[in-house]
Each structure stands twice: as structure tokens, then as C-alpha cells.
Design an enzyme around this catalytic site. Structure first.
Site, PDB file in Angstrom:
ATOM      1  N   GLU A  64     -13.826   9.253 -11.241  1.00 43.29           N
ATOM      2  CA  GLU A  64     -12.535   8.617 -11.446  1.00 43.29           C
ATOM      3  C   GLU A  64     -12.816   7.437 -12.375  1.00 43.29           C
ATOM      4  O   GLU A  64     -13.697   6.629 -12.061  1.00 43.29           O
ATOM      5  CB  GLU A  64     -12.083   8.087 -10.076  1.00 43.29           C
ATOM      6  CG  GLU A  64     -10.624   8.179  -9.845  1.00 43.29           C
ATOM      7  CD  GLU A  64     -10.236   7.594  -8.490  1.00 43.29           C
ATOM      8  OE1 GLU A  64     -10.973   7.794  -7.513  1.00 43.29           O
ATOM      9  OE2 GLU A  64      -9.201   6.931  -8.458  1.00 43.29           O
ATOM     10  N   ARG A 299     -24.802  11.675   0.237  1.00 40.00           N
ATOM     11  CA  ARG A 299     -24.738  10.685  -0.827  1.00 40.00           C
ATOM     12  C   ARG A 299     -25.984   9.822  -0.786  1.00 40.00           C
ATOM     13  O   ARG A 299     -26.683   9.748   0.222  1.00 40.00           O
ATOM     14  CB  ARG A 299     -23.478   9.840  -0.706  1.00 40.00           C
ATOM     15  CG  ARG A 299     -23.442   8.967   0.546  1.00 40.00           C
ATOM     16  CD  ARG A 299     -22.082   8.314   0.743  1.00 40.00           C
ATOM     17  NE  ARG A 299     -21.809   7.323  -0.268  1.00 40.00           N
ATOM     18  CZ  ARG A 299     -20.840   7.430  -1.194  1.00 40.00           C
ATOM     19  NH1 ARG A 299     -20.043   8.465  -1.226  1.00 40.00           N
ATOM     20  NH2 ARG A 299     -20.649   6.480  -2.080  1.00 40.00           N
ATOM     21  N   LYS A 309     -17.851   0.770  -5.501  1.00 39.08           N
ATOM     22  CA  LYS A 309     -17.304   0.175  -6.729  1.00 39.08           C
ATOM     23  C   LYS A 309     -16.533  -1.102  -6.416  1.00 39.08           C
ATOM     24  O   LYS A 309     -16.566  -2.055  -7.184  1.00 39.08           O
ATOM     25  CB  LYS A 309     -16.366   1.162  -7.422  1.00 39.08           C
ATOM     26  CG  LYS A 309     -17.073   2.246  -8.204  1.00 39.08           C
ATOM     27  CD  LYS A 309     -16.022   3.105  -8.912  1.00 39.08           C
ATOM     28  CE  LYS A 309     -16.524   4.516  -9.133  1.00 39.08           C
ATOM     29  NZ  LYS A 309     -15.444   5.496  -9.134  1.00 39.08           N
TER      30      LYS A 309
HETATM   31  P1  ATP Z   1     -16.976   4.649  -4.999  1.00 42.56           P
HETATM   32  O1  ATP Z   1     -16.838   5.029  -3.559  1.00 42.56           O
HETATM   33  O2  ATP Z   1     -18.067   3.661  -5.274  1.00 42.56           O
HETATM   34  O3  ATP Z   1     -15.692   4.266  -5.652  1.00 42.56           O
HETATM   35  P2  ATP Z   1     -16.632   7.318  -5.755  1.00 42.56           P
HETATM   36  O4  ATP Z   1     -17.333   8.356  -4.981  1.00 42.56           O
HETATM   37  O5  ATP Z   1     -15.213   7.099  -5.437  1.00 42.56           O
HETATM   38  O6  ATP Z   1     -17.464   5.967  -5.712  1.00 42.56           O
HETATM   39  P3  ATP Z   1     -16.152   8.842  -8.089  1.00 42.56           P
HETATM   40  O7  ATP Z   1     -15.885   8.376  -9.451  1.00 42.56           O
HETATM   41  O8  ATP Z   1     -15.072   9.522  -7.347  1.00 42.56           O
HETATM   42  O9  ATP Z   1     -16.716   7.588  -7.287  1.00 42.56           O
HETATM   43  O10 ATP Z   1     -17.471   9.733  -8.027  1.00 42.56           O
HETATM   44  C1  ATP Z   1     -17.837  10.673  -8.992  1.00 42.56           C
HETATM   45  C2  ATP Z   1     -18.877  11.582  -8.398  1.00 42.56           C
HETATM   46  O11 ATP Z   1     -20.035  10.832  -8.021  1.00 42.56           O
HETATM   47  C3  ATP Z   1     -18.379  12.276  -7.147  1.00 42.56           C
HETATM   48  O12 ATP Z   1     -18.675  13.662  -7.285  1.00 42.56           O
HETATM   49  C4  ATP Z   1     -19.141  11.647  -6.032  1.00 42.56           C
HETATM   50  O13 ATP Z   1     -19.415  12.574  -5.037  1.00 42.56           O
HETATM   51  C5  ATP Z   1     -20.424  11.180  -6.713  1.00 42.56           C
HETATM   52  N1  ATP Z   1     -20.975  10.009  -6.038  1.00 42.56           N
HETATM   53  C6  ATP Z   1     -20.405   8.809  -5.860  1.00 42.56           C
HETATM   54  N2  ATP Z   1     -21.179   7.978  -5.145  1.00 42.56           N
HETATM   55  C7  ATP Z   1     -22.311   8.685  -4.849  1.00 42.56           C
HETATM   56  C8  ATP Z   1     -23.515   8.394  -4.128  1.00 42.56           C
HETATM   57  N3  ATP Z   1     -23.721   7.206  -3.553  1.00 42.56           N
HETATM   58  N4  ATP Z   1     -24.446   9.368  -4.044  1.00 42.56           N
HETATM   59  C9  ATP Z   1     -24.246  10.560  -4.623  1.00 42.56           C
HETATM   60  N5  ATP Z   1     -23.152  10.900  -5.310  1.00 42.56           N
HETATM   61  C10 ATP Z   1     -22.186   9.983  -5.433  1.00 42.56           C
HETATM   62 MG    MG Z   2     -13.728   8.501  -5.541  1.00 43.12          MG
END
Ligand code: ATP
Ligand code: MG
Length: 611
Positions: A64, A299, A309
Site C-alpha cells: 500500500e 512476518r 509504518k
Molecule cells: P505496516 O503494518 O507496517 O503498515 P503492511 O503490512 O500494512 O505494513 P503493506 O504495504 O500492506 O504493509 O505490505 C506489503 C507486503 O509486505 C504485504 O504482502 C505484507 O505481507 C508484507 N509485509 C509487511 N510487513 C512485513 C513483515 N514484517 N514481514 C514480512 N512481510 C511483511
Molecule cells: Mg497493509
């Protein structure tokens, strides 16, 4: 063979994991071989007459665009792009921009930069544009209308509160909404009203009609469309209804021919809806078959950092760090500025592997990967971080006043015969050199192998001063020191053995106790050096709901003025070095320039954190 790269077999050998096993089984059974690909995402009709897809698998990384990527995303990128690379597939970069608020172009660009920097191309061509989920809004709307026509979706106009209560919980089945039994015609009309802007935000949602008694709460008629009168950064004001993530994501995967949709474990409970939706749209002939399937992995949780984030944004906005790219940040831009390399992050992703259960990875694992990558790549240099002047008192007599003796050392000591022209560093030694303050001890601890002065013993005998080599220069013997008014050592004195220059016949004629690094006073350069440490003083900064800001490490940055050898005048921003005996350093990509040397400590030579 050169030691500059690990042997090929080591690079090619990838340990297996459950995702590889799934992919290998799918490939062996030829599950995806009949899928067609029209060169761009689209519905079943779009792909129907296209050639067979040349990509054996398709994976995707779907961020995102609402912030900078962090080390957890790096794991996901290396995983998805790495699997595609290994199995002759293609990985898509797709911006999951179905949420009209919060997203902007700065983030879009930073995400593309991060993926490129990590070493990956997306969508099957080096300069292909990324995909955008918002390009699929038209199809998503059609899919929603299709579900209504099949009696599989309805417009619910309960209040948010009633909807929440009627959903039930783990121990209590849900209760049907009074709107659940609306006719198909009425639902089509109300959904059209939602679409054309006649209804206010929050006044209605479109819900899939599945099972209000399902033990999985995600299957109790999940909302699939909501009303949001908001301008979208890509589609402008074309839409005032937006698909929910759980509805949008499987459709995005389907239109893009994704074979293996890999996400983190928290989406496990949503897989039944993913499969339900894919099955319904397949039956209706709207999407190509077989549809994509979702697989979950744990994760990345890394000690001593936060990877949400929102929390990272707070560190930036409250100015606890200098920005998203502060070298202490676990963002990809921060790690890059700290001196991390794409290879070190790929190695890290490979080493931690993928599993199905959550665990914590120690920060030192990440640091170990960087050390390993830089050991054979980073040019060596000498630097003195805590300078103390050493005067060679017999220098003028031995070599002539003002003499500077040229010295050389290899830039890469491990480069072996057969490597092209091993690079050499050039510097000089003269009467005065800088040494590390702790390379001199007036009263040496037991086993000390560095400089200490002669000692008069109780019986009147004298233990002579220690003999050490100035690396790449001469062997010297300590004769004493001067002190300032406070009693602190201000200058160390020694005599030089003139015939003992490194690389000459006499180099071994005197036995030295140890070797110390140094920088010439005549040709050493001043540099700003930033010594970074963990940003937090606790391994789990946000554990148990603790305010992570309360455990910021007050000593995470120390800026000093150091002396470095003259070869570093040519260091370019981003160049990495091993400052011998001190650690790995990088020329800061923001502040370093010709005439203003700025180095960041990326990582020490050994893992000192544990002790
Ligand atoms: P945040 O919770 O920090 O906002 P998010 O998961 O919402 O992170 P996205 O932009 O939706 O962020 O994530 C893009 C991709 O990265 C998704 O497929 C998610 O599963 C993966 N991802 C995010 N954080 C992790 C992590 N800590 N370990 C592995 N994969 C991750
Ligand atoms: Mg997300």
C-alpha cells in the site's frame, strides 16, 4: 580461485521451505500450464485467446503506498521476487491503492526505488510500469454486480453499531441483518444508488451473502464495498464507492494471473473468503481458471527495531530521527544509508527462511549478513577514531628531518594471485602519527600487546617499553609519554627501528608484540564519523503495549572527528570500507562529498552487543 565471491554452489543452493515444496509440486502436476496471458492483466475474456503464459509461476509484492518500506517488506520482496526468479516465473509489483486516503506519489516512488535497489525488475520487463489495483475498479464493480445478480450479495443499511453487534463473536453466531432478504432487483438498485453518489459515507455497505453462523467470523457476510466520497490519487473523483481489501485483493491476483499469492499469517482467517470469491467468479466465467491460491508465512519480527509504518512515521514526525532515511531506521532507505547492501539483505532473507510460526530474529543476524558480504568486498583503510599523537623521537636522526616515507598496503588483503591488478593504498609515515588512545597504556593490563612505556621494577631492573609494528610502516619501541595539566596522556613517545619497514628484507629483524593501526599526522585527513548503535535499548521495544518511545537508546548516535588515511580523499558516497580493527563504514550518501568526508559506521567487526 578468488575469495572475493562465495563459490557458485553456495549461491545456487537454496534451502527448501514449504513454499518451494508447494511450488515444486504444482509445477510437477502442471497445474498452471494451461493459463493464458494477454500481456496485461484482465478478465477471462481478455486472456481467452492469448498465448499460453510463458511465466511458470506468477507472484506479487503488493504494498500500500502509504509509507516507506522496512526490513519486513524487504523479506517479502526477496521472497516473492526470489521465488519467481528461481522458478522461471514473473513477480509483479502492484500498488494496492484501493484506499483513497493516505496514499501519495512520494511513497510510490520510494517503493519502486527500494525494489530496484534490492535488485529486482517487476512485471517481466526491466522498465515495465508497476500495476495498480485502482486500474481494476471497473472489473471489481462488475464482479460485485455479478454477485448481487446471483443472490450472493446485498446492500446492508444497518448502522455500523448494529452490524457489529449482529456479527456475533467467537462464542455466538451472528444474526441476520433485516436487509439480508432484499430482492435481487432492490439490491441492484441500492448498489447503483451507492455508486452514483446518492448515499452518504457510512450509510450503506455491500456485503457478500455467505453464512452468518460460520465459525469463521470473516465468513459472516463480510463487507465488500463501502461508500467514501473522497478523491483518489489515481482515479480522481470517478468513484465514491471503494472495494474492501478482502474483496479487492483476490480479484487483483486473479486479473494478474497470480499463481501463488503469498501473504503474512494474519490473513490466514481470510483465506476461506479468498477461495469462496475465486470459486464464485470462476463459476461465472469472469476470471481465468484455475484461480490463484493464497499461502501464508510468518512476518519478520526483528529485535531492537519497530516495523510498523505508523510507529516509524512517529519517530520521523517527532524528530527522534533525522528522517525516513536516518541510518538507525529499519527502513530500506535507512539501511541503505547505514551501509547495508542489496546482497546482505538478500542473504538475510535467505538465512531467516520462511516458516509458518511467528518468531523473533535477533538483530545481530542482520549485522552478520552485512559483515559477511563486506568482508571480501570492502576496501580496507586505516582510521583513528580517538586520536592520540605518537612522536617517533629518533626519526630525524634515522631518516632526516621532515622525511616522509611512502608506504602501501593492499586495498583488499584477501585478493589472491590471478586477480586483476590488486588495488593498492598509498600513504606516508613521518615523525608524528595518530594512534588510538586505547592503544597506549601506562600501566598495561595483563596480556596487553600494544604500546606501554618502560617500567622501573622494585629491584631496580627496568622492563623495557613494548615493541609493536605500525601496520604497513615500521616497528617501534615505546619510550614514554607526556601528560597535560590534568594528568591525561597528551603525547606518546617511541623510537623507530629504521630497517624494519613492512615488505622489506629487515621487516622481521625485530620481533614485535603486536600490530597497531595509525594515520600519519602529515597526510591524514579529518573526517566526521557517525557511530551508530541500536535505536532502542530493549530487544522488544513495543512489547506488551509499552510506549516504544520510552525505551529509545539515548546513545544511538555519537558524532566524532576522526583521522583517516589519505586514500579516503577519493571515497565516493555509498562506498563501503573496512576501517581496520574498527568496523565497516560507508561514505554517507547524503552528506559526504569531496572536501567534506563523512562516514557512518555500518557495523562493528565482531558482535560486541551480547557482552
Ligand atoms: P505496516 O503494518 O507496517 O503498515 P503492511 O503490512 O500494512 O505494513 P503493506 O504495504 O500492506 O504493509 O505490505 C506489503 C507486503 O509486505 C504485504 O504482502 C505484507 O505481507 C508484507 N509485509 C509487511 N510487513 C512485513 C513483515 N514484517 N514481514 C514480512 N512481510 C511483511
Ligand atoms: Mg497493509
Amino acid at each position: 580461485m578468488s575469495k572475493t565471491a562465495p563459490p557458485a554452489t553456495e549461491q545456487e543452493h537454496k534451502p527448501s521451505n514449504f513454499l518451494r515444496q508447494i511450488i515444486e509440486a504444482d509445477l510437477a502436476q502442471g497445474i498452471h500450464t494451461q493459463r493464458r496471458w494477454a500481456g496485461s492483466p484482465g478478465d477471462a475474456a481478455h486472456h481467452a485467446t492469448a498465448p499460453l503464459d510463458i511465466a511458470k509461476i506468477r507472484t506479487r509484492f503488493p504494498p500500500e503506498p502509504n509509507g516507506y518500506l522496512h526490513v519486513g517488506h524487504a523479506k517479502s520482496i526477496c521472497l516473492n521476487f526470489g521465488l519467481a526468479r528461481n522458478y522461471q516465473g514473473i513477480c509483479h509489483l502492484r500498488f494496492d491503492d484501493t484506499n483513497p486516503e493516505k496514499e501519495n506519489l512520494e511513497y510510490v516512488n520510494s517503493i519502486m526505488d527500494a525494489v530496484k535497489w534490492l535488485g529486482y525488475d517487476w512485471n517481466g520487463a526491466p522498465d515495465a510500469p508497476p500495476y495498480q489495483a485502482s486500474d481494476y475498479f471497473e472489473f471489481m464493480h462488475r464482479a460485485a454486480v455479478y454477485l448481487i445478480e446471483q443472490g450472493l450479495a446485498y446492500v446492508d443499511e444497518q448502522s455500523a453499531e448494529d452490524m457489529r453487534i449482529n456479527r456475533g463473536d467467537f462464542s455466538k453466531p451472528g444474526v441476520d441483518s433485516p436487509f439480508r432478504s432484499r430482492s435481487i432487483a432492490e439490491n441492484l438498485q441500492r448498489f447503483a444508488d451507492m455508486r452514483t453518489g446518492g448515499l452518504a459515507d457510512g450509510s450503506a455497505v455491500l456485503r457478500a451473502k455467505i453464512d452468518m453462523a460460520s465459525p469463521n467470523i470473516n465468513m459472516r457476510d463480510p463487507a465488500i464495498y463501502r461508500i467514501r466520497h473522497a478523491t483518489h490519487h489515481h482515479t480522481g473523483d470517478s468513484w465514491c464507492i471503494y472495494p474492501m481489501y478482502t474483496f479487492a485483493h483476490p480479484i487483483e491476483d486473479a486479473l494478474e494471473n497470480i499463481t501463488h499469492s503469498i501473504c503474512t499469517l494474519e490473513f490466514e482467517d481470510q483465506r476461506p473468503f479468498y477461495d469462496w470469491l475465486m470459486a464464485r467468479l470462476s463459476e461465472g466465467g469472469l476470471i481465468q481458471t484455475p484461480p490463484p491460491r493464497q499461502y501464508e508465512f510468518a512476518r519478520l519480527n526483528l529485535t531492537y527495531v519497530v516495523t510498523s509504518k505508523r510507529k516509524l512515521a512517529q519517530l520521523v514526525n517527532d524528530q527522534h530521527v533525522s528522517g525516513w532515511d536516518d541510518p538507525r531506521m529499519p527502513t530500506i532507505v535507512g539501511l541503505r544509508r547505514r551501509g547495508y547492501t542489496p546482497a546482505s539483505l538478500q542473504m538475510f532473507a535467505e538465512r531467516i527462511g520462511v516458516t509458518k510460526s511467528d518468531s523473533w530474529i535477533d538483530y545481530s543476524t542482520l549485522e552478520g549478513c552485512l559483515r559477511e558480504d563486506l568482508e571480501f568486498k570492502a576496501h580496507r583503510a586505516m582510521a583513528v577514531l580517538d586520536p592520540l599523537k605518537l612522536v617517533l623521537t629518533n626519526w630525524d636522526e634515522a631518516f632526516g628531518a621532515g622525511h616522509l616515507e611512502p608506504c602501501t598496503l593492499p586495498a583488499l588483503p584477501h585478493a589472491e594471485d590471478g586477480d586483476n591488478e590488486p588495488a593498492q593504498r598509498h600513504f606516508t609515515i613521518g615523525k608524528e602519527v595518530w594512534i588510538e588512545r586505547d592503544d597506549f597504556a601506562e600501566v598495561p593490563p595483563k596480556g596487553y600487546k600494544r604500546l606501554s612505556p618502560p617500567v622501573m621494577n622494585a629491584d631496580g631492573s627496568v622492563t623495557p617499553g613494548t615493541i609493536v609494528r605500525l601496520k604497513g610502516g615500521y616497528i617501534i619501541q615505546c619510550t614514554g609519554c607526556l601528560k597535560d595539566a590534568n594528568g591525561a596522556v597528551s603525547e606518546v613517545h617511541a623510537t623507530v627501528f629504521p630497517d624494519t619497514k613492512s615488505g622489506t628484507a629487515g621487516a622481521d629483524s625485530v620481533k614485535a608484540k603486536g600490530v597497531i593501526t595509525w594515520v600519519g599526522v602529515a597526510d591524514g585527513l579529518q573526517a566526521e564519523v557517525r557511530l551508530y548503535d541500536r535505536l532502542f535499548s530493549e530487544a522488544h521495544p513495543d512489547a506488551g503495549g509499552r510506549d516504544f518511545l520510552s525505551v529509545l537508546n539515548p546513545h544511538s548516535l555519537k558524532t566524532i572527528t576522526a583521522y583517516v588515511e589519505p586514500s579516503l580523499a577519493h571515497a565516493k558516497a555509498d562506498n563501503k570500507f573496512q576501517f581496520e580493527r574498527l568496523g565497516y563504514f560507508v561514505a554517507d550518501r547524503v552528506d559526504h562529498q569531496a572536501g567534506r568526508l563523512v562516514f557512518n559506521r555500518a557495523v562493528g567487526l565482531k558482535d560486541n552487543w551480547a557482552k
